[in-house]
Design an enzyme around this catalytic site. Structure first.
Site, PDB file in Angstrom:
ATOM      1  N   SER A 144       0.841  -1.196   0.000  1.00  0.00           N
ATOM      2  CA  SER A 144       0.000   0.000   0.000  1.00  0.00           C
ATOM      3  C   SER A 144       0.874   1.243   0.000  1.00  0.00           C
ATOM      4  CB  SER A 144      -0.895   0.016   1.250  1.00  0.00           C
ATOM      5  OG  SER A 144      -1.574   1.260   1.365  1.00  0.00           O
ATOM      6  N   TYR A 157      -2.555  -1.204   9.927  1.00  0.00           N
ATOM      7  CA  TYR A 157      -2.665  -1.704   8.549  1.00  0.00           C
ATOM      8  C   TYR A 157      -1.373  -1.460   7.774  1.00  0.00           C
ATOM      9  CZ  TYR A 157      -4.247  -1.808   3.651  1.00  0.00           C
ATOM     10  OH  TYR A 157      -4.381  -2.071   2.312  1.00  0.00           O
TER      11      TYR A 157
END
Length: 252
Positions: A144, A157
């Site tokens: 990400s 995350y």
């Protein structure tokens, strides 16, 4: 000559589905996984088969590593019985869940879920599948942009995704002698239902993303599926151990 075969986790929707369709258009057969939406998964199978390649979906909870040995056996059986092959060529570790919470608010249960799905899951699933990957194959892990930039609310995350990027390099080094490349694709903000669909559905968030992206808009699934398919094509054969951000220049 038989088609290449790709395994894509989380292929029933979002980036996984888009990746599957892009690869299918390149003549790649697909084994996808889904967590709970079997109807969606079978719809994707039908869409892929219209493109003239083979496809099957298997149920898998990537957060439950106790099932991975059984899953690998299922894959082996499916390769032999349906695809008439002993090995598959591409693995895309895509399945994931979103979670928004500050460091102070993150619970241990949330942390453990993210760890199981985004780090432990891909690590041990890949471990179980390595014997079935063909020499000269390729692995793509989904990271990400949040592993590079740090807006409040994504600490746990993003930490898992940072770990994925480190693991990607180690795995590339270990599998290099077999001619297997391993890379991480790091999407920026994408208009999907991931994380409740915030980027897609919240116009303020969408506008904020666009204002902070060099290309002037939020990403769409087709941006990511196309990038993964490109990396798995002939032009990606000499690329390995890399983090490739696909964000349209977010926060450059």
């Amino acid at each position: 000559m038989s088609n290449k075969i790709a395994i894509i986790t989380g292929a029933s929707r979002g980036l996984g589905k888009n990746t599957a369709l892009h690869l299918a258009r390149q003549g790649v057969d697909i084994i996808g996984t889904y967590h709970s939406r079997e109807d969606d998964a079978q719809t994707v199978v039908a869409e892929i088969e219209v493109l003239g390649v083979k496809a099957r979906m298997l149920q898998l909870d990537v957060g439950d590593s106790s099932r991975f040995e059984t899953f690998a056996a299922q894959v082996s059986g499916l390769l032999s019985a349906y695809f008439k092959a002993e090995r598959f060529d591409f693995l895309v570790n895509n399945a994931g869940v979103g979670m928004y919470a500050s460091c102070a608010e993150t619970t241990e249960a949330q942390f453990d879920q993210l760890m199981n799905v985004h780090l432990k899951g891909p690590f041990f699933l890949t471990q179980k599948l390595i014997p079935l990957i063909a020499d000269g194959g390729r692995i793509v892990n989904i990271s990400s942009g949040l592993a590079r930039f740090s807006p409040i609310g994504y600490a746990a995350y993003a930490s898992m995704k940072g770990a994925i990027e480190v693991w990607t390099r180690y795995l590339a080094n270990e599998l290099g002698p077999r001619g297997i490349t391993v890379n991480a694709i790091a999407p920026g903000a994408i208009e999907t239902d991931f994380g409740g669909g915030t980027v897609r559905d919240n116009q303020d968030v969408n506008a904020w993303v666009a204002a902070n992206t060099a290309m002037g808009r939020a990403g769409v699934p087709d941006d990511i599926g196309a990038a993964i398919a490109m990396l798995l094509g002939d032009g990606g054969r000499w690329i390995t151990a890399q983090r490739i951000e696909v964000s349209g220049g977010m926060f450059v």
